[in-house]
Design an enzyme around this catalytic site. Structure first.
Site, PDB file in Angstrom:
ATOM      1  N   GLU A 128     -77.042   6.581   2.169  1.00  0.00           N
ATOM      2  CA  GLU A 128     -77.169   5.151   1.923  1.00  0.00           C
ATOM      3  C   GLU A 128     -77.731   4.497   3.179  1.00  0.00           C
ATOM      4  O   GLU A 128     -77.272   4.814   4.279  1.00  0.00           O
ATOM      5  CB  GLU A 128     -75.808   4.519   1.592  1.00  0.00           C
ATOM      6  CG  GLU A 128     -75.970   3.068   1.174  1.00  0.00           C
ATOM      7  CD  GLU A 128     -74.674   2.406   0.687  1.00  0.00           C
ATOM      8  OE1 GLU A 128     -73.615   3.048   0.745  1.00  0.00           O
ATOM      9  OE2 GLU A 128     -74.770   1.262   0.250  1.00  0.00           O
ATOM     10  N   MET A 270     -68.437   6.582   4.020  1.00  0.00           N
ATOM     11  CA  MET A 270     -69.421   6.564   2.938  1.00  0.00           C
ATOM     12  C   MET A 270     -68.855   7.219   1.687  1.00  0.00           C
ATOM     13  O   MET A 270     -68.269   8.303   1.749  1.00  0.00           O
ATOM     14  CB  MET A 270     -70.687   7.296   3.429  1.00  0.00           C
ATOM     15  CG  MET A 270     -71.788   7.350   2.408  1.00  0.00           C
ATOM     16  SD  MET A 270     -72.374   5.682   1.964  1.00  0.00           S
ATOM     17  CE  MET A 270     -72.779   5.961   0.255  1.00  0.00           C
ATOM     18  N   GLU A 271     -69.087   6.559   0.564  1.00  0.00           N
ATOM     19  CA  GLU A 271     -68.432   6.903  -0.700  1.00  0.00           C
ATOM     20  C   GLU A 271     -69.152   7.953  -1.542  1.00  0.00           C
ATOM     21  O   GLU A 271     -68.976   7.968  -2.767  1.00  0.00           O
ATOM     22  CB  GLU A 271     -68.289   5.623  -1.535  1.00  0.00           C
ATOM     23  CG  GLU A 271     -69.603   5.044  -2.094  1.00  0.00           C
ATOM     24  CD  GLU A 271     -70.239   3.940  -1.256  1.00  0.00           C
ATOM     25  OE1 GLU A 271     -69.979   3.890  -0.042  1.00  0.00           O
ATOM     26  OE2 GLU A 271     -71.016   3.141  -1.826  1.00  0.00           O
ATOM     27  N   HIS A 304     -60.952   1.842   0.224  1.00  0.00           N
ATOM     28  CA  HIS A 304     -62.280   1.281  -0.065  1.00  0.00           C
ATOM     29  C   HIS A 304     -63.220   2.355  -0.603  1.00  0.00           C
ATOM     30  O   HIS A 304     -63.828   2.185  -1.662  1.00  0.00           O
ATOM     31  CB  HIS A 304     -62.841   0.653   1.210  1.00  0.00           C
ATOM     32  CG  HIS A 304     -64.197   0.054   1.058  1.00  0.00           C
ATOM     33  ND1 HIS A 304     -64.390  -1.290   0.821  1.00  0.00           N
ATOM     34  CD2 HIS A 304     -65.430   0.604   1.098  1.00  0.00           C
ATOM     35  CE1 HIS A 304     -65.686  -1.535   0.722  1.00  0.00           C
ATOM     36  NE2 HIS A 304     -66.350  -0.396   0.893  1.00  0.00           N
ATOM     37  N   GLU A 305     -63.319   3.457   0.096  1.00  0.00           N
ATOM     38  CA  GLU A 305     -64.262   4.501  -0.337  1.00  0.00           C
ATOM     39  C   GLU A 305     -63.806   5.110  -1.654  1.00  0.00           C
ATOM     40  O   GLU A 305     -64.614   5.403  -2.531  1.00  0.00           O
ATOM     41  CB  GLU A 305     -64.423   5.585   0.734  1.00  0.00           C
ATOM     42  CG  GLU A 305     -64.812   5.074   2.122  1.00  0.00           C
ATOM     43  CD  GLU A 305     -65.985   4.124   2.146  1.00  0.00           C
ATOM     44  OE1 GLU A 305     -66.872   4.228   1.279  1.00  0.00           O
ATOM     45  OE2 GLU A 305     -66.022   3.236   3.041  1.00  0.00           O
TER      46      GLU A 305
END
Ligand code: TRP
Ligand code: ZN
Length: 885
Positions: A128, A270-271, A304-305
């Site tokens: 990303e 990062m997800e 969050h991820e």
């Protein structure tokens, strides 16, 4: 436009992709000196654009060597395609085809940490927003979603662990001491969610049973030696999985969930689907190495991820202008989660302080942009507080307007409509609207929160009429002009409010013309430029409590007296507004002292203020964490925002005087508070234990302002006692700022003790960078040469260089030395890592807020950066906007 000027991308030029990629099979041959990537894509013409006839297949690609291109099994000759520095076009191909592309890349030379790179000897990726195009040629845009099969082959000794997205389906030995593994991700995804990791890592493991009874294997991979710092992250992950089922009805959708922690990483985490990659800062924690803030940060970022698995991955963004679709929503979700796991008011106060300090500043400067920007040069520059934090406030406003049940109906409809799609913030709004037809909201007006930049200012005035027992509250809103948006329309501002009676109790609210039961707190919609709300049956003149829980991201100006504020501090039923009243009181006091100082007057802190702080200490045991936040004065940077021209030294002097006055006058109470909140026994990370440490350390920091021998002894004793890093660091911070003769010895002791722990050394760099003493700029310059520092490691840069840029007095030193230091670092970093360089350039953006002397220093440095040869688009965009502003 001169030759090198980068071009802006516009939202209004969006067009669907000409070609779709349904499947991609990737093979990575990972080797030092050259990694070979073979990609086989199943492509077809997008039916949505079939009417336009055959179009070339245009693929993005940068910084790699093209080995071959084939369609089916036929290798193309060079006249059948064209390669440019940005991509590859294949001129002619059938409406559906298999395209095979072989490329070669050099991860070991990649210092930008975007694409495939090496960190501590391990291969890792960051795609990303547009990193996949540095790995292979591909339509690198989020509305192209493919099913991935990934095969990794590497040396068995140096890369025993081979990971990618989805589930591991196969693997085995290969010749020359190598081995391979194959991963399959059943869920179509955009390229930015691709990830691989190959290296020497160890893992801790756990399981989670989903509510429908599926078992998920959970693993956290770290460098050997860090296994004992993963427990908190694992707990946080399990809590997140459970919470998302309970509150959003969302279940995990793969058999395994892997997290890898790496030490060189541009952002927090990062997800990537099924394979989250984290900055070690947001995984590794042990009580003696991580502060309470770190523990809470890990809980929030892990959540969050994880939450992105649905909000971002299952439903993704159509284009990067929609970034807040996933980020604003996911930040709001992690805020809700943290509020449920910890103290809700404390969580809210911390969110709002951050928003005000960082996002309000952005919204007021030359890089201001809407939550949904309409143009960008470099998308990496738009992972901003506006997209994230203001975006989260927009989500919170849906929640406020619709209530928890209506909000959930909207979320359910959003997933029902859009699972598996790449969509827009308009699609999200439509789902919220359509799921709640009975709710009266002007959604067209609400949409302005996405398109209008700038923080609305709300002016309030009120009048009580004893004879008619009515209370008239008049609100006026103005949205300031921002770059490219000179004129604004009024916004739909949800105002959660209450009226506090003279006895300190909320008065039941009865709006004229409405026939309701009279709740003590309610939400009204403020939609016009000016609007009056009239309350009836108000028995006595109240003090209004406005924007309870900070119901909208606005600035309120209301003519409270100091007595009103002290009253609200003590009585408001809304905890957020009790804190808010204290902050308003402190802000007002400090700014008036700044003005008095500038006028050459003698400065005095009124007794009433000291008494309000004393009352806070007397009530502190009810909620120590909350009390510690009431005691923390607004930051110098936030205070600076409130002045037309920032008085750097005046703010520092006035704020220090207030702290010293409280520290001296309330010495006994502070000592009592300090003692009462010392903890015996085992370390624990409960909200109560965190709160007590926060309060104790707030007391210590006030005591240290008096510069008496006893306070110094306390700090030294606390440092030497060791134990929780929260306490050690609080003591170290106070000592570093002080004149204690032991200062350098203590700093040296800390460095010796922790030289083997990179994350702890980051704290050491940061503490020194934040010291307000005049020698800081020299010290920080010297620390660039410290063996523990590396300009290539983002965490080190954020600690030392970022810490210094956040130092309100030293960065803004009148001689320009702070600006020159930062400009040197930006130029140096830009050659290595443009994303990090650009983040370090952002503190310059507010230069016009300062006096002419500082302005000319800053402008000169900005120009020096801008004229640097070979500047990245990242830094160019920030610097040129700052100069235009
Ligand atoms: N999507 C990530 C998040 O918010 C952040 C992210 C975007 C990122 N770009 C990145 C992380 C580049 C690291 C590097 O969770
Ligand atoms: Zn995110």
């Amino acid at each position: 436009m001169d030759k090198g000027t980068p071009k802006a991308i516009q939202l209004k030029n969006y067009a669907p992709p000409a070609w779709l990629v349904d499947t991609i099979s990737l093979h990575f041959d990972l080797r030092d000196g050259g990694t070979t990537v073979t990609s086989r894509m199943g492509v077809r013409q997008n039916p949505a654009r079939a009417a336009e006839g055959p179009a070339p297949l245009v693929l993005d690609g940068q910084d790699m060597e093209l080995v071959s291109v084939a369609i089916g099994n036929r290798v193309l000759s060079p006249d059948e395609y064209a390669v440019t520095p940005d991509g590859l076009s294949i001129f002619k191909l059938p409406a559906a085809a298999d395209v095979e592309i072989v490329t070669r890349i050099r991860p070991e030379e990649n210092t930008a940490l975007e694409g495939l790179y090496k960190s501590s000897g391990n291969y890792t990726t960051q795609c990303e927003a547009e990193g996949f195009r540095k790995i292979t040629y591909f339509p690198d845009r989020p509305d192209v979603m493919a099913k991935y099969t990934v095969t990794l082959e590497a040396d068995k000794d140096s890369c025993p662990v081979l990971l990618s997205n989805g589930n591991r389906v196969d693997g085995g030995e290969a010749a020359e001491g190598r081995h391979w593994a194959r991963w399959e991700d059943p869920w179509p995804k955009p390229a930015y969610l691709f990830a691989l990791v190959a290296g020497k890592l160890v893992h801790v493991e756990d399981r989670f049973r989903t509510r429908s009874g599926r078992d998920v294997q959970l693993r956290i991979y770290v460098e050997p030696g860090n296994e004992d710092k993963c427990a908190h992250a694992m707990e946080s992950l399990k809590k997140s999985m459970k919470w998302d089922e309970d509150v959003y009805g969302l279940e995990y959708d793969l058999d395994e969930f892997n997290i890898v922690a790496v030490s060189d990483f541009n952002m927090g985490a990062m997800e990537n689907k099924g394979l989250n990659i984290f900055n070690t800062k947001y995984i590794l924690a042990r009580p003696d190495t991580a502060t309470d803030t770190d523990f809470l940060g890990i809980e929030a970022v892990v959540a969050h991820e994880y939450f992105h698995n649905w909000t971002g991955n299952r439903v993704t963004c159509r284009d990067w202008f929609q970034l807040s679709l996933k980020e604003g929503l996911t930040v709001f979700r992690d805020h809700q989660f943290s509020a449920d796991m910890n103290s809700a008011p404390v969580q809210r106060i911390q969110e709002v302080s951050r928003l005000r300090q960082i996002q309000f500043a952005e919204d007021a400067g030359p890089t201001a942009h809407p939550v949904r920007p309409d143009s960008y040069i470099e998308i990496n520059n738009f992972y901003t507080p506006t997209v994230y934090e203001k975006g989260a406030e927009v989500l919170r406003m849906y929640h406020t307007l619709l209530g928890a049940a209506g909000y959930r109906k909207g979320i359910d409809l959003y997933f029902q409509r859009h699972d598996g799609q790449a969509v827009t913030t308009d699609d999200f709004l439509a789902a919220m609207r359509d799921a709640n037809p009975e709710v009266e909201v002007d959604w067209e007006q609400f949409r302005l929160w996405y398109s209008q930049a700038g923080t609305p200012v709300v002016d309030g005035e009120a009048e009580y009429d004893a004879a008619s027992r009515t209370y008239r509250l008049t609100l006026t809103q103005t949205v300031p002009a921002t770059p490219g948006q000179p004129v604004k329309q009024p916004m739909l501002i949800p105002v959660s409010l209450g009226l506090v009676g003279p006895d300190g109790e909320d008065i039941p609210l009865r709006l004229c013309g409405e026939d309701e039961q009279g709740q003590t707190s309610r939400v009204v919609q403020f939609t016009q430029a000016q609007q009056t709300f009239i309350f009836r049956d108000v028995p006595a003149k109240p003090v209004p409590s406005l924007f309870r829980g900070f119901s909208s991201p606005v600035k309120l100006r209301f003519g409270y007296s100091d007595a009103d504020l002290t009253f609200l501090m003590a009585h408001d039923s809304d905890a957020f507004n009790r804190w808010e009243a204290g902050q308003t009181l402190s802000t007002r006091l400090i700014l008036s002292l700044v003005a008095q100082r500038a006028a050459g007057q003698e400065l005095r802190v009124p007794d009433s203020y000291v008494e309000a702080m004393a009352a806070t200490l007397d009530r502190a045991s009810e909620d120590p964490f909350f009390a510690s936040l009431v005691l923390s004065l607004p930051s110098e940077n936030y205070l600076g925002q409130q002045m037309p021209v920032v008085d750097v030294d005046g703010i520092h002097a006035a704020r220090s005087l207030v702290r010293r006055t409280v520290g001296t006058r309330l010495r006994d109470r502070l000592l009592t508070t300090y003692d009462a909140n010392r903890q015996q026994g085992e370390f624990s990370i409960t909200p109560d234990a965190i709160g007590r440490r926060a309060l104790k350390n707030a007391a210590l920091s006030y005591l240290m302002t008096a510069e008496d021998a006893e306070a110094g002894k306390l700090a030294l004793a606390q440092y030497r006692a060791g134990g929780a890093m929260t306490d050690v660091l609080a003591a170290l911070t106070a000592i570093a700022e002080s004149d204690l003769p032991e200062r350098d010895e203590v700093l040296e002791d800390f460095a010796q003790r922790w030289k083997g722990e990179a994350l702890v050394m980051d704290k050491w760099f940061m503490v020194q960078a934040m010291v307000s003493r005049p020698e800081t700029v020299e010290r920080v310059t010297a620390l660039l040469q410290h063996p523990g520092f590396s300009i290539k490691n983002p965490n080190k840069v954020y600690a030392l260089v970022g810490g210094f840029a956040g130092n309100p007095v030293c960065f803004h030193a009148e001689d320009g030395s702070g600006y020159a230091f930062l400009a040197d670092r930006v130029i140096e970093l830009d050659r290595l890592n443009p994303q990090v360089a650009s983040r370090m350039a952002k503190p310059f953006a507010r230069w016009r807020q300062y006096d002419p002397v500082r302005q000319s220093h800053a402008q000169r440095e900005l120009q020096r950066i801008k004229s640097t040869e070979g500047l990245s688009p990242d830094v160019y965009e920030i610097v040129s906007r700052s100069l235009e502003g």
